[in-house]
Motif scaffolding. Structure first.
Motif, short mmCIF file in Angstrom:
data_model
loop_
_atom_site.label_atom_id
_atom_site.label_comp_id
_atom_site.label_asym_id
_atom_site.label_seq_id
_atom_site.Cartn_x
_atom_site.Cartn_y
_atom_site.Cartn_z
N GLU A 23 -1.24 -8.06 54.86
CA GLU A 23 -2.23 -7.69 56.10
C GLU A 23 -2.16 -6.00 55.52
OE1 GLU A 23 -0.09 -8.30 59.34
OE2 GLU A 23 1.12 -9.54 58.24
N MET A 24 -2.33 -5.11 54.98
CA MET A 24 -2.22 -3.70 54.31
C MET A 24 -2.12 -3.22 55.19
SD MET A 24 -3.69 -3.04 51.02
CE MET A 24 -4.32 -1.84 51.97
N THR A 25 -1.57 -2.76 56.55
CA THR A 25 -1.71 -2.44 57.92
C THR A 25 0.03 -1.69 57.27
OG1 THR A 25 -0.99 -3.95 59.18
CG2 THR A 25 -2.85 -3.40 59.01
N SER A 26 0.89 -2.61 57.06
CA SER A 26 2.24 -1.88 56.42
C SER A 26 3.37 -2.02 55.20
CB SER A 26 3.10 -2.73 57.94
OG SER A 26 3.45 -4.56 57.48
N LEU A 27 4.11 -1.33 54.88
CA LEU A 27 4.78 -1.79 53.07
C LEU A 27 5.96 -2.82 53.35
CD1 LEU A 27 4.83 2.28 52.78
CD2 LEU A 27 3.25 0.46 52.27
N GLY A 28 6.07 -3.53 52.30
CA GLY A 28 7.09 -4.16 52.78
C GLY A 28 8.49 -3.54 51.60
N LYS A 29 9.63 -4.61 51.52
CA LYS A 29 10.99 -4.13 50.90
C LYS A 29 10.39 -4.41 49.74
CE LYS A 29 14.34 -4.78 54.65
NZ LYS A 29 15.24 -5.24 55.20
N ASP A 30 9.97 -6.01 49.34
CA ASP A 30 9.32 -6.37 48.14
C ASP A 30 8.65 -6.00 47.53
OD1 ASP A 30 11.64 -7.87 48.50
OD2 ASP A 30 10.26 -9.48 49.53
N ALA A 31 8.39 -5.57 45.94
CA ALA A 31 7.48 -4.70 45.13
C ALA A 31 6.42 -5.75 44.35
CB ALA A 31 8.27 -3.68 44.24
N LYS A 32 5.44 -5.50 44.90
CA LYS A 32 4.34 -6.81 43.55
C LYS A 32 4.33 -5.71 42.48
CE LYS A 32 -0.13 -8.77 43.95
NZ LYS A 32 -0.87 -9.13 44.82
N GLU A 33 4.23 -6.68 41.14
CA GLU A 33 4.40 -5.55 40.08
C GLU A 33 2.97 -5.69 39.11
OE1 GLU A 33 5.03 -3.58 36.88
OE2 GLU A 33 6.83 -3.58 37.91
N ILE A 34 2.82 -4.67 39.41
CA ILE A 34 0.98 -4.53 38.35
C ILE A 34 1.03 -5.12 37.18
CG2 ILE A 34 -1.07 -3.28 38.28
CD1 ILE A 34 -0.21 -2.02 40.88
N LEU A 35 2.16 -4.49 36.48
CA LEU A 35 1.98 -4.31 34.88
C LEU A 35 2.98 -5.66 34.34
CD1 LEU A 35 2.70 -0.91 33.24
CD2 LEU A 35 0.69 -2.13 33.28
N ALA A 36 2.54 -6.61 33.51
CA ALA A 36 3.56 -7.28 32.63
C ALA A 36 4.41 -6.70 31.86
CB ALA A 36 2.87 -8.09 31.90
N GLN A 37 3.52 -5.84 31.32
CA GLN A 37 4.26 -5.28 30.38
C GLN A 37 4.03 -3.67 30.16
OE1 GLN A 37 4.91 -6.86 26.42
NE2 GLN A 37 4.18 -8.68 26.88
N PRO A 38 5.49 -2.57 29.59
CA PRO A 38 4.61 -0.97 29.85
C PRO A 38 2.95 -1.07 28.94
CG PRO A 38 7.21 -1.30 28.48
CD PRO A 38 6.71 -3.06 29.30
N MET A 39 3.19 -0.27 29.38
CA MET A 39 1.33 0.82 29.09
C MET A 39 2.12 0.98 26.66
SD MET A 39 -0.27 1.93 31.87
CE MET A 39 -2.20 2.50 31.05
N ARG A 40 1.09 0.87 26.04
CA ARG A 40 1.57 1.44 24.88
C ARG A 40 0.25 2.09 24.23
NH1 ARG A 40 2.43 -2.95 21.33
NH2 ARG A 40 3.36 -1.29 19.81
N PHE A 41 0.63 3.63 23.81
CA PHE A 41 -0.52 4.45 22.98
C PHE A 41 0.05 3.52 21.68
CE2 PHE A 41 -2.16 7.82 21.00
CZ PHE A 41 -3.65 7.92 21.41
#
Length: 1010
Positions: free
Chosen positions: A406-424
């Motif tokens: 809904e974007m009007t509040s924060l929840g307790k559960d996280a949504k992970e954006i990365l599937a794995q760590p970023m790498r250089f």
């Protein structure tokens, strides 16, 4: 014709009057007047003819600054009859004088000679040219006229020079000195390496390639005298004339100014804006001042006068030097006992506001609302609604979002954006070189608003240094330096970004308008496109990545991109070898930003910089969206006898629409000139005060993309080279061409105020001036915020703007308008992508002209609505589509459309401000349509729901609402579905919730379910 020939022969006996060298251009010969049409030109000469004559000669010592007067025409007009004289023959036209002959047989008296007539295309971006002399003269007249020897025709008398109003006047600083006068000044100072020609602030040096007559008449006295008040920021100028040779690396130093009683004005109170200052990030800067031979470089000096000091004369010296020469000017300032409480800022003519160029207001890491102090736990850094965890090289290993759908509040559960760590990664000989950590991750700074860290490693012969920081809004900056110990060849240097496929649902950038993300794609750098990365995300989680190097320079935008396009980052671009590719594999999207094969020389450094913005930035404040109703425009009042009533009447007109936030544009009586809202502060304050009395907020148009030609500091800013004003080919409105010559970009023009803007550079000290100007406006006028018409500054300036507003005004507002910049002139960039870095500090978007409201829901969500970034928007082009707009909580604005006020009435009737908005994208939205091309957003209250339905179907279609009654708390047996009558939107009717709803193509409905 016989009479004409006889007259021509008799004219041979007449004598030629004195030459123009005898003409002294003092003020008595210069004035202003008004005439129409203005295409006759902004300048004319009034001459007097004593006796009617078929051929009369006029000698005009005009001393013109334009470089090619012989290529521009003139118009002669009989002042008595108003008729244009066709028989005109220019005999000699140069910059110092003109000799013309014309037919004055009709009558004696005054004649006008217009010497810069022009043609214009009109419009907000006028194209103006100065045509050559038309050949309208009778051939026989012209032949006889040409036969008269020089000096033998009757001579008209010079009366005066006139400009079309004082603003167009060339006098005194644009009346050029003759070659003879300049030579005399050079001869008198032949031993000097260069000359310093002091000038009072009242006479800004306007010509940089020519001396004015005023300058040669005053000469190089080596002295300056001025008068100042206590606490005044006093400015003056020194014209450095490189008459003998080029002056390179000019330096300016000061001594104390000493009074008779031993008191001093210290040298530390003085500055030269051309050679020193503070940039927009608070860093000291020392511009290099080089002056080519023959040019005049104004050096603008500022002196902060003491608030408490003895009145009287204070003297000292200013020294200007380069490596091979030095000149001094004795400075004498007579200090009064009058105290200026505002340093002189209320008097624009004092130019005291030039000190704003070095303002450091808001240059700090202080938080702004609604952001919270940053947290650090181990390798995890937390900001409002998001967190990142780094690996041992300092790169993101995890990025999480805690925002709900809904974007009007924060929840307790996280949504992970990365599937794995970023790498250089560095690849060589077909293999990946492992990066061995040589200096492990460590924090270098931890504060409420910023956290910094560093780490380093080694891959073969290449050292890798990582410097990074994160700020309280979720912005991260990575500077990765790769340095070779030996000559090294690599296959590639790349950044790998694996994202969760479920999170990377939509995309912006990479050459596309906002859309659902395809399974795979490839992108290459292209200077014609203002694109430097990607955004992949969903409504409540996403990330923007931008790829840069040390050669980054902010491009121009909004019609001007091609004049200053994106610098290709030499590290990532790598002569066209670099790019971005991605492919969805299983549950993740593997994104690779690569640079390609290259040789790195021993000791060479490459800078693989990139920025990450984690979205959304903040919870959506729907209360602001429902209760802030915009009236976009100044409503002038009728002229009333009671002068105190006029602003009230104007404000009342606004209130009748239901609006309560007024955006005061430029180009009107209160704010006439673009991006310089300081000309009529008392008038503006009256309007603001009376709006406040009605409970309305007032925001003004104020940004930095371009600047009016009426700005008092204009020529001081021009003296800074290309720091403030972008280089260009000139052109545009006549005033610009006649007073700036060239090397600028002409911008927006408002004919009613003859307001012609020029384009600013992407980043400069003008941002400091802008921030300080906003500080002044909020304190002295009481504005509640700013309306920004496209953003031409960076996120650092936007943070400072937010700090100014929150420090000075209760509950301020910032909204940004943009035309759709996905077009060739703007570099095919999404406005949302371009301005994403500013969105943490905005209250509302207005996207805007040329947006494609017929496109898909994904386009609306990503390119238009602002919702994935923590804010909301409104519509403009042709009123948008009010049915689709309601899905995203958007309307258009008053008074441009009539529908908004009608929708606002329904909002209030329903009580939308107390509702819970659940868009069609919310998985637990209690009402759905069962279709992907007809969508529903619900606004839920206890006991009733407002339902917005909109169609993208290719024809009129039926839907039956799928209602989860258990989530609504409404008895389905007693429920009714009402479409309230909304003028211009829909007719009223009532249905059962079970009924089929016939939804017209491209339209929709607004229902109340209760």
């Amino acid at each position: 014709m016989k009479r004409l020939l006889l007259w021509a022969l008799s004219a041979l006996l007449l004598t030629f009057p004195a030459t123009a060298q005898d003409f002294i251009p003092d003020a008595s010969f210069y004035g202003e007047n008004y005439w129409t049409p203005d295409t006759l030109g902004n300048h004319r000469v009034v001459i007097s003819v004593k006796t009617p004559a078929t051929v009369t000669e006029a000698y005009i010592p005009w001393r013109r600054r334009d470089k090619d007067p012989h290529q521009k025409g003139i118009i002669v007009m009989n002042a008595t009859t108003g008729k244009i004289v066709n028989n005109v023959l220019p005999m000699e036209i140069n910059r110092e004088y003109g000799i013309i002959r014309f037919d004055a047989e009709e009558n004696a008296g005054e004649y006008y000679v217009y010497y810069l007539p022009y043609h214009t295309s009109g419009g907000p971006y006028p194209k103006v040219n100065y045509p050559q002399q038309p050949d309208k003269a009778d051939p026989q007249w012209k032949a006889a006229c040409s036969a008269i020897p020089e000096g033998k025709a009757p001579r008209a008398t010079l009366v005066r020079f006139e400009s079309l109003g004082s603003f167009n006047s060339f006098y005194p600083m644009e009346i050029i000195a003759t070659e003879k006068e300049k030579q005399a000044l050079m001869d008198a100072n032949s031993d000097a390496p260069f000359l310093l020609l002091p000038e009072d602030r009242k006479y800004p040096i306007r010509m940089f390639d020519e001396l004015s007559y005023r300058q040669v008449a005053k000469g190089a006295t080596g002295e300056f005298f001025g008068e100042a008040d206590l606490n005044e920021y006093y400015v003056l100028q020194l014209g450095l004339w490189a008459f003998k040779r080029a002056v390179n690396g000019a330096k300016v130093t000061f001594t104390d100014l000493k009074g008779k009683d031993g008191s001093i004005i210290p040298a530390s109170a003085m500055t030269c804006f051309n050679t020193e200052g503070m940039d927009w990030l608070g860093r000291p800067m020392h511009p290099i001042v080089d002056v080519n031979k023959g040019r005049i470089q104004p050096l603008w000096i500022g002196i902060q006068m003491p608030e408490h000091a003895a009145k009287g004369l204070y003297t000292g010296t200013i020294t200007v030097s380069d490596p091979v020469g030095t000149q001094q000017v004795k400075i004498s300032i007579n200090l009064s006992d009058n105290v200026l409480v505002d340093k002189g800022d209320s008097d624009l003519w004092r130019l005291s506001r030039l000190r704003w160029l070095n303002s450091q207001y808001g240059v700090n890491d202080d938080l702004v609302k609604p952001f919270t102090p940053m947290t650090v736990t181990g390798h995890t850094i937390g900001v409002l609604g998001r967190s990142i965890t780094t690996d041992n090289l300092g790169l993101p290993a995890s990025i999480r979002s805690y925002f709900t759908e809904e974007m009007t509040s924060l929840g307790k559960d996280a949504k992970e954006i990365l599937a794995q760590p970023m790498r250089f990664v560095i690849r060589q000989n077909g293999k990946e070189l492992p990066i061995v950590i040589t200096s492990p991750f460590r924090f270098t700074r931890q504060e409420k608003g910023i956290v910094s860290w560093t780490a380093s490693g080694k891959a073969g012969n290449l050292n890798v240094l990582v410097d990074a920081h994160m700020e309280f809004d979720g912005f991260m900056s990575y500077q990765i330096t790769v340095k070779a110990e030996e000559n090294t060849q690599v296959d590639d240097i790349a950044l790998l970004t694996p994202m969760n496929a479920s999170t990377a649902k939509y995309r912006l950038g990479m050459g596309y308008e906002g859309s659902l993300r395809p399974k795979s794609d490839k992108w290459k750098w292209d200077v014609d496109r203002n694109q430097e990365g990607f955004w992949f995300g969903d409504v409540n989680a996403g990330m923007q990545c931008l790829f840069r190097a040390k050669n980054y320079r902010r491009p121009l935008n909004t019609n001007f991109y091609k004049q200053q396009p994106l610098n290709m980052p030499y590290s990532w671009y790598n002569e066209g070898k670099g790019g971005i590719s991605y492919k969805e594999t299983g549950k993740q999207v593997n994104i690779e930003t690569y640079s390609g094969k290259r040789n790195i020389l021993k000791g060479e450094e490459l800078h693989f910089n990139f920025l990450v913005l984690v979205t959304p930035f903040k919870p959506i404040d729907t209360m602001k969206q429902w209760t802030d109703r915009y009236y976009h425009g100044y409503q002038p009042a009728e002229k009333l006898k009671d002068s105190d009533a006029h602003a009230y009447q104007a404000v009342d007109v606004v209130g009748e629409t239901g609006a309560n936030v007024i955006n005061l544009h430029h180009g009107n009586a209160i704010n006439p000139h673009i991006n310089y809202p300081f000309f009529r502060p008392a008038f503006m304050k009256e309007y603001v005060d009376q709006s406040h009395a009605k409970g309305y907020k007032v925001k003004i148009y104020y940004t930095v993309r371009e600047l009016t030609n009426h700005a008092p500091e204009l020529f001081a800013l021009k003296s800074l080279g290309h720091e403030i004003f972008s280089p260009g080919k000139g052109g545009g409105y006549t005033w610009l061409q006649e007073h700036l010559d060239d090397d600028y970009i002409g911008a927006w023009f408002v004919d009613a105020y003859k307001d012609a803007a020029i384009v600013n550079t992407g980043i400069s000290r003008w941002h400091n001036f802008y921030v300080e100007g906003l500080n002044w406006l909020t304190k002295n006028v009481g504005i509640d915020g700013v309306y920004i018409d496209d953003l031409a500054f960076d996120r650092n300036t936007m943070k400072r703007i937010r700090r100014v507003l929150e420090n000075n005004r209760p509950d301020p507002r910032i909204d940004v308008h943009s035309a759709n910049q996905f077009n060739p002139a703007d570099g095919f960039i999404n406005s949302a992508f371009l301005y994403m870095e500013h969105m943490p500090y905005l209250d509302r978007l207005w996207f805007g002209e040329y947006f494609k409201y017929e496109k898909s829901p994904a386009y609306w969500l990503t390119d238009v609505s602002g919702i994935p970034f923590g804010m909301m928007s409104e519509m403009l082009q042709n009123g948008g589509n009010p049915y689709r707009g309601m899905l995203y909580g958007m309307t258009a604005r008053e008074p441009m459309e009539s529908v908004p006020s009608q929708l606002w009435k329904v909002w209030d009737m329903f009580g939308i401000k107390d509702s819970r908005m659940m868009g069609y994208w919310v998985s637990y939205n209690p009402i759905k349509t069962g279709r992907n091309d007809i969508l529903a957003t619900t606004f839920v209250k206890e006991g009733k729901v407002m339902i917005a339905i909109a169609s993208w179907a290719d024809k009129d279609s039926d839907v039956t609402l799928q209602i989860d009654w258990s989530k609504l708390g409404i008895d389905p047996g007693r429920a009714k579905l009402t479409a309230p009558a909304i003028k211009g939107f829909q007719e009223g009717f009532v249905l059962s919730p079970k009924d089929k709803i016939r939804v017209p193509k491209d339209k929709g409905y607004l229902f109340i379910l209760e």
